[in-house]
Design a protein around this motif. Structure first.
Motif, short mmCIF file in Angstrom:
data_model
loop_
_atom_site.label_atom_id
_atom_site.label_comp_id
_atom_site.label_asym_id
_atom_site.label_seq_id
_atom_site.Cartn_x
_atom_site.Cartn_y
_atom_site.Cartn_z
N PHE A 5 0.73 -1.32 -0.40
CA PHE A 5 0.12 0.02 0.35
C PHE A 5 0.46 1.12 0.05
O PHE A 5 0.79 1.74 -0.53
N LEU A 6 1.47 1.75 0.95
CA LEU A 6 2.91 2.23 1.11
C LEU A 6 3.31 2.52 -0.21
O LEU A 6 3.76 4.56 -0.69
N ASP A 7 3.74 1.93 -0.98
CA ASP A 7 5.05 1.75 -2.18
C ASP A 7 3.78 2.67 -3.74
O ASP A 7 4.20 2.50 -4.49
N ALA A 8 2.22 2.13 -3.26
CA ALA A 8 1.11 1.99 -4.39
C ALA A 8 1.13 3.48 -4.53
O ALA A 8 0.42 4.17 -5.46
N GLY A 9 1.12 4.74 -3.43
CA GLY A 9 0.89 5.83 -3.77
C GLY A 9 1.60 7.01 -3.56
O GLY A 9 2.80 6.67 -2.22
N PRO A 10 1.16 8.04 -3.21
CA PRO A 10 1.51 9.06 -2.21
C PRO A 10 1.88 8.64 -0.58
O PRO A 10 0.97 7.89 0.13
N ALA A 43 -4.67 7.26 3.17
CA ALA A 43 -5.18 6.75 4.82
C ALA A 43 -4.33 4.97 5.46
O ALA A 43 -4.74 4.51 4.46
N VAL A 44 -3.76 5.41 6.39
CA VAL A 44 -3.45 4.22 7.09
C VAL A 44 -4.72 4.18 8.48
O VAL A 44 -3.79 5.10 9.40
#
Length: 192
Positions: A5-10, A43-44
């Motif tokens: 998830f972190l790698d897939a966007g800003p 958001a996480v």
């Protein structure tokens, strides 16, 4: 899955109550997801307990029971949290601006100090609504002064060796206490 998830966007906004409020999150996570959606931001949500999972999440918002903050916070746009000293310290170390919703104990003081440093904004729990959170996050994320100041504070914190400083302070304290005890013993021995 979180790394993907972190790698897939800003960088996302991270929302957490740490361990302090895990049993009483109220509507924190639902409100946070709505605020992120209103801002159009990823958001996480770090739940600390799967029972805190909102019934549904908007696109771009993910939830996990746990994530190592020391690895997650450096990849965040900002951290929204309760103001506990551990979470505050890790966000500072990561150089990440914060929105703090203090509830009890040391949290109001931590929020005030972070705000005075220019690295955070604070919002009372009773005002933690989607619109208010979105407004505060908009101010925090759109004013580059917060990111610059948080980055500078993060660099300073990362240079400190907290363990060594604590050990030195304890050693100095023990030496003073020991000297006072020795002085008291010598004084008592001389007394008639």
């Amino acid at each position: 899955m979180l790394a993907r998830f972190l790698d897939a966007g800003p960088p996302p906004i991270v929302f957490t109550l740490g361990t302090a409020l895990v049993t009483d999150p109220r509507t924190f996570y639902e409100t946070s997801a709505k605020a992120a959606r209103a801002l159009g931001r990823r958001a996480v949500l770090i739940l600390m307990n799967s029972r805190n999972r909102p019934p549904s999440l908007p696109e771009g918002v993910v939830a996990f029971d746990y994530a190592p903050f020391s690895e997650l916070f450096p990849r965040a746009a900002s951290v929204v949290h309760h103001g506990g000293i551990g979470t505050t310290g890790l966000a500072m170390r990561a150089g990440c601006p914060m929105l703090v919703m203090p509830c009890a104990w040391d949290q109001p003081d931590n929020a005030e100090r972070a705000a005075r440093l220019g690295i955070a904004r604070a919002i009372p729990r009773r005002r933690y609504t989607p619109a208010r959170v979105a407004t505060e996050l908009h101010r925090l994320l759109d004013d580059p002064a917060y990111a610059r100041r948080a980055s500078a504070v993060g660099a300073q914190v990362r240079q400190e060796d907290g363990v060594q400083v604590a050990c030195d302070a304890l050693t100095e304290l023990l030496q003073r206490v020991s000297a006072n005890v020795d002085f008291d013993r010598r004084t008592k021995m001389r007394s008639p």
